[in-house]
Design a protein around this motif. Structure first.
Motif: not given
Length: 279
Positions: A59-67, A72-74, A81-82, A232-235
């Protein structure tokens, strides 16, 4: 006349719909279209697939889209690489992996909570610009909000929603890959109907730094076990890499915290900082 000129200016930018909303302050209807609108399944349809088919989800939410957008996110510092891995997963056409994107970025739902509606009306345009270069308009997508119904919707049958979600792992052996402190404050565990639960712990922040180690541990898991990542995004790359190797791996984000808040009768929107803060 000035309004008409302003609208023509917007039209020259192929952005007339956005302009009508901004300039004329139109009230957004239950559904409205943009020049490019991907096909996004409903929450119920998505859960049904996860129950009945051995498919994975990222799933891609606002955090992943910011990355992806270089920010960066909190709980995750920007990492080149991520970023590349997130783009790879978002662009994937593997039929065994459901790709979740924010439905609310393209469709406005009338009963979305005021806080979330306000956020996406302000930020939706920016996130659509991040998403659109990497998605196929003819591909079926799934709602990133599938794990966040409790915090997103004003009127929703939450008892049915959570009961249906729990059917995914009912009486199954599961492995949860998660931040080391995520479950410390959770007293109502949504996974307590699983046959057995094992945990693999990573860091609660900047977990991508441990990616190779986490993947190596995950690849030792029996493929008959269901893998659930709350990391988080690593998932996203983790579930994707496991899925293409024959595992069913689910990126379920805030589902454990959502269920705990629900059982404690806590409103995530009244406790926003507590709900979304890094664990």
């Amino acid at each position: 006349m000035s309004k008409f000129i302003g609208l023509l200016h917007c039209f020259s930018k192929n952005n007339l719909i956005e302009c009508l909303i901004d300039k004329l302050k139109c009230k957004v209807s239950d559904k409205f279209s943009y020049p490019v609108v991907p096909k996004i399944a409903t929450i119920d349809e998505t859960i049904d697939i996860l129950i009945n088919e051995k498919k994975s989800i990222c799933r891609f939410g606002d955090g992943e889209l910011n990355l992806i957008n270089g920010k960066s996110i909190p709980f995750q510092t920007f990492d080149n690489k991520l970023q590349a891995r997130l783009i790879e997963v978002l662009s994937s056409t593997d039929n065994q992996v459901l790709i979740g994107i924010p439905a609310i970025a393209f469709y406005s739902v009338s009963n979305v909570s005021d806080m979330n509606k306000s956020f996406w009306q302000k930020k939706g345009k920016r996130f659509r610009k991040v998403l659109l270069p990497y998605i196929d308009i003819n591909r079926q997508y799934y709602p990133a909000e599938v794990t966040l119904a409790y915090s997103y919707y004003k009127n929703y049958n939450m008892e049915t929603y959570f009961a249906k979600f729990r059917r995914i792992w009912n009486n199954k052996d599961i492995v949860i890959i998660t931040g080391e402190t995520v479950f410390n404050k959770i007293t109502c565990n949504i996974f307590d109907n699983a046959c057995s639960i094992e945990y693999i712990y990573g860091s609660g922040s900047d977990a991508y730094a441990e990616y190779d180690k986490l993947l190596a541990k995950a690849l030792c898991i029996d493929k008959n076990k269901l893998i659930i990542a709350i990391l988080g995004p690593t998932a996203k790359p983790l579930c994707y890499d496991l899925a293409i190797r024959g595992y069913q791996a689910l990126d379920l984000g805030h589902i454990a915290k959502s269920y705990d808040f629900y059982r404690k009768n806590l409103n995530p929107n009244d406790n926003n900082a507590k709900f979304f803060c890094p664990d």
